[in-house]
Design a protein around this motif. Sequence first.
Motif, PDB file in Angstrom:
ATOM      1  N   VAL A 210       0.854  -1.182   0.000  1.00  0.00           N
ATOM      2  CA  VAL A 210       0.000   0.000   0.000  1.00  0.00           C
ATOM      3  C   VAL A 210       0.894   1.238   0.000  1.00  0.00           C
ATOM      4  O   VAL A 210       1.570   1.518   0.982  1.00  0.00           O
ATOM      5  N   ASN A 229      -6.082   6.367   7.524  1.00  0.00           N
ATOM      6  CA  ASN A 229      -6.888   5.430   6.743  1.00  0.00           C
ATOM      7  C   ASN A 229      -6.486   5.541   5.281  1.00  0.00           C
ATOM      8  O   ASN A 229      -5.664   6.369   4.909  1.00  0.00           O
ATOM      9  N   SER A 230      -7.079   4.692   4.468  1.00  0.00           N
ATOM     10  CA  SER A 230      -6.803   4.729   3.038  1.00  0.00           C
ATOM     11  C   SER A 230      -7.938   4.040   2.304  1.00  0.00           C
ATOM     12  O   SER A 230      -8.597   3.143   2.853  1.00  0.00           O
ATOM     13  N   ALA A 231      -8.180   4.458   1.086  1.00  0.00           N
ATOM     14  CA  ALA A 231      -9.193   3.798   0.262  1.00  0.00           C
ATOM     15  C   ALA A 231      -8.758   2.392  -0.112  1.00  0.00           C
ATOM     16  O   ALA A 231      -9.582   1.541  -0.449  1.00  0.00           O
ATOM     17  N   ASN A 232      -7.463   2.127  -0.033  1.00  0.00           N
ATOM     18  CA  ASN A 232      -6.932   0.797  -0.306  1.00  0.00           C
ATOM     19  C   ASN A 232      -7.198  -0.118   0.882  1.00  0.00           C
ATOM     20  O   ASN A 232      -6.762   0.150   1.998  1.00  0.00           O
ATOM     21  N   SER A 233      -7.903  -1.208   0.659  1.00  0.00           N
ATOM     22  CA  SER A 233      -8.304  -2.107   1.738  1.00  0.00           C
ATOM     23  C   SER A 233      -7.120  -2.809   2.396  1.00  0.00           C
ATOM     24  O   SER A 233      -7.244  -3.360   3.495  1.00  0.00           O
ATOM     25  N   ASN A 234      -5.950  -2.797   1.749  1.00  0.00           N
ATOM     26  CA  ASN A 234      -4.763  -3.443   2.317  1.00  0.00           C
ATOM     27  C   ASN A 234      -3.998  -2.545   3.293  1.00  0.00           C
ATOM     28  O   ASN A 234      -3.061  -2.998   3.941  1.00  0.00           O
ATOM     29  N   ASP A 236      -3.128  -1.155   6.596  1.00  0.00           N
ATOM     30  CA  ASP A 236      -3.447  -1.721   7.914  1.00  0.00           C
ATOM     31  C   ASP A 236      -2.804  -0.978   9.078  1.00  0.00           C
ATOM     32  O   ASP A 236      -2.754  -1.488  10.197  1.00  0.00           O
TER      33      ASP A 236
END
Length: 252
Positions: A210, A229-234, A236
Amino acid sequence: MMEKNNKKTAFSLIELSIVIMIIAIIISGAATISETSIKKAKKENTINKLEQIKEAINIYAYINKKLPCPASLHAIETDSDYAKSVGDDGNCIVDSGSIISSEGDSNKMVYGALPAKTLGLSSELAKDDFDNKFSYIVAVDLTEKYSESGNLGFEAIDNEDTDLITIKEGISASNITEKAAYIVISHGFNGYGAFNANSGPSQNSTTSIVSDEENNIYKSDYNNIFLINSANSNFDDISIYNIRENIMHQSG
């Protein structure tokens, strides 16, 4: 008299292969569920630690009218200086385990490890449940007690136009705040950019999956922007922060 049929039925190779395949699928599924459960438990425990840390920072600020300098990211659990602030009163000592940002005077900050022991916490709270040290970034001027007013930090703290640490939901998202006094970061399960509690100065340099996590790691050219946070679900990373105004009200 009828003869007894003593023939024994055996599995064919095909049947045996099917049974073995089913067992392997069950074991694999159980292992996946177990790994997921472990990750979830470690994340929940890390979040709980961060809540305790935030409360400890509030108490420290109330008592001392300032925030602590970071600890060294290079110290390990067996070292006497592990999880203890390096420097004090606006002069956070820059060693090989902490670094001052290259930003301007009004938003200069220092990046190091969480000074859990200085906060009155146990050494267990200096690291997340993935055995990596919590990263702690603080506005340098807020580590100095402003004795004239009794409030936390430097004289310009009363100037609402002064920016400190910027917090964003994602690299392309709008700013949540530009007034954060500090941020504490767990680098999550993938541990990208983290320093293990027992491996000395080695930083986890495993290639991040990420790119947004690159913004949160310790490096010579870090800036004053950090992502929660991030729009990328990975993505963490797990973090907590507090804004200057909140700390001023509870410390005044």
